[in-house]
Design a protein around this motif. Structure first.
Motif, PDB file in Angstrom:
ATOM      1  N   HIS A   1       6.994   2.458  -7.215  1.00  0.00           N
ATOM      2  CA  HIS A   1       7.327   1.885  -5.905  1.00  0.00           C
ATOM      3  C   HIS A   1       6.172   0.972  -5.507  1.00  0.00           C
ATOM      4  CE1 HIS A   1       9.125   1.478  -1.972  1.00  0.00           C
ATOM      5  NE2 HIS A   1       7.904   1.603  -1.472  1.00  0.00           N
ATOM      6  N   VAL A   2       6.441  -0.338  -5.414  1.00  0.00           N
ATOM      7  CA  VAL A   2       5.403  -1.320  -5.109  1.00  0.00           C
ATOM      8  C   VAL A   2       5.067  -1.243  -3.620  1.00  0.00           C
ATOM      9  CG1 VAL A   2       4.763  -3.762  -5.201  1.00  0.00           C
ATOM     10  CG2 VAL A   2       6.263  -2.795  -6.964  1.00  0.00           C
TER      11      VAL A   2
ATOM     12  N   THR B   1      11.601  -0.605  -5.738  1.00  0.00           N
ATOM     13  CA  THR B   1      11.425   0.590  -6.552  1.00  0.00           C
ATOM     14  C   THR B   1      12.035   0.342  -7.922  1.00  0.00           C
ATOM     15  OG1 THR B   1      11.481   2.002  -4.594  1.00  0.00           O
ATOM     16  CG2 THR B   1      11.984   3.056  -6.705  1.00  0.00           C
TER      17      THR B   1
ATOM     18  N   HIS C   1       1.019   0.032  -6.823  1.00  0.00           N
ATOM     19  CA  HIS C   1       2.283   0.770  -6.799  1.00  0.00           C
ATOM     20  C   HIS C   1       2.019   2.256  -6.821  1.00  0.00           C
ATOM     21  CE1 HIS C   1       2.025   1.887 -11.014  1.00  0.00           C
ATOM     22  NE2 HIS C   1       2.207   0.663 -11.461  1.00  0.00           N
TER      23      HIS C   1
END
Length: 191
Positions: free
Chosen positions: A117-118, A140, A161
């Motif tokens: 997930h960034v 994501t 992330h």
């Protein structure tokens, strides 16, 4: 006419799982015990958090030091903040991984897959045989079990992330298999 006293209210932030909120003192409070807006003071909320933590068995873990990513697993400068390595029966593993511009993982795969997930910056991700894809904050990425892949920052941007994956019940790190470093040609193939 005198003005009514001014109060500053900041809404509590829900966690990713929505099961708890962070009080004004940063303490974790189960959502069911969270006070209604304006009904308690910060001191009361801290006491409630402390009391609920004792009742529920909740533990606030000390943050481990940030680690520099190992040169055999990364190209460029990468820094890792380990968030959790679950204890049985949990198999959750999570880390916040910070990539400097141009930094990236080596090819690798996870026995049970991985989710990224960034949270900031701009990054790249590629599954073996697929196209290099650009990833942005809020996106994501789900990588299936056993898929060889790599991820990292673009040449121009930093990228952070959350990396989440499951262990396989052993503590020897065998849930991740590392391969060759990503070549410059592979890294730059999106151009």
């Amino acid at each position: 006419m005198s003005a009514a006293p001014r109060t500053t209210w900041r809404p509590a932030r829900r966690t990713a799982i929505g099961a708890a909120i962070l009080g004004s003192a940063g303490a974790l409070i189960p959502a069911a015990l969270a006070p209604a807006h304006g009904s308690t003071t910060s001191s009361d909320r801290a006491t409630t958090a402390s009391t609920s933590a004792k009742r529920s068995g909740t533990t606030i873990m000390e943050k481990p030091p940030t680690e520099k990513g190992a040169a055999e697993w990364f190209t460029g400068d990468v820094y890792i903040d380990h968030i959790v390595t679950g204890e049985e029966p949990s198999r959750l593993r999570a880390a916040s991984v910070h990539f400097t511009p141009g930094a990236r993982t080596a090819w690798h795969r996870h026995a049970v897959g991985q989710t990224l997930h960034v949270t900031e910056g701009v990054g790249l991700v590629q599954g073996r045989g697929g196209k290099v894809q650009v990833i942005h904050p809020g996106e994501t990425v789900r990588i299936p079990a056993g898929e060889w892949h790599w991820h990292g920052a673009t040449p121009e941007d930093f990228m952070t992330h959350l990396a989440m994956w499951e262990g396989i019940g052993t503590s020897d790190g065998s849930e991740t298999e590392w391969g060759d470093h990503v070549t410059d040609a592979e890294y730059n193939s999106r151009k």
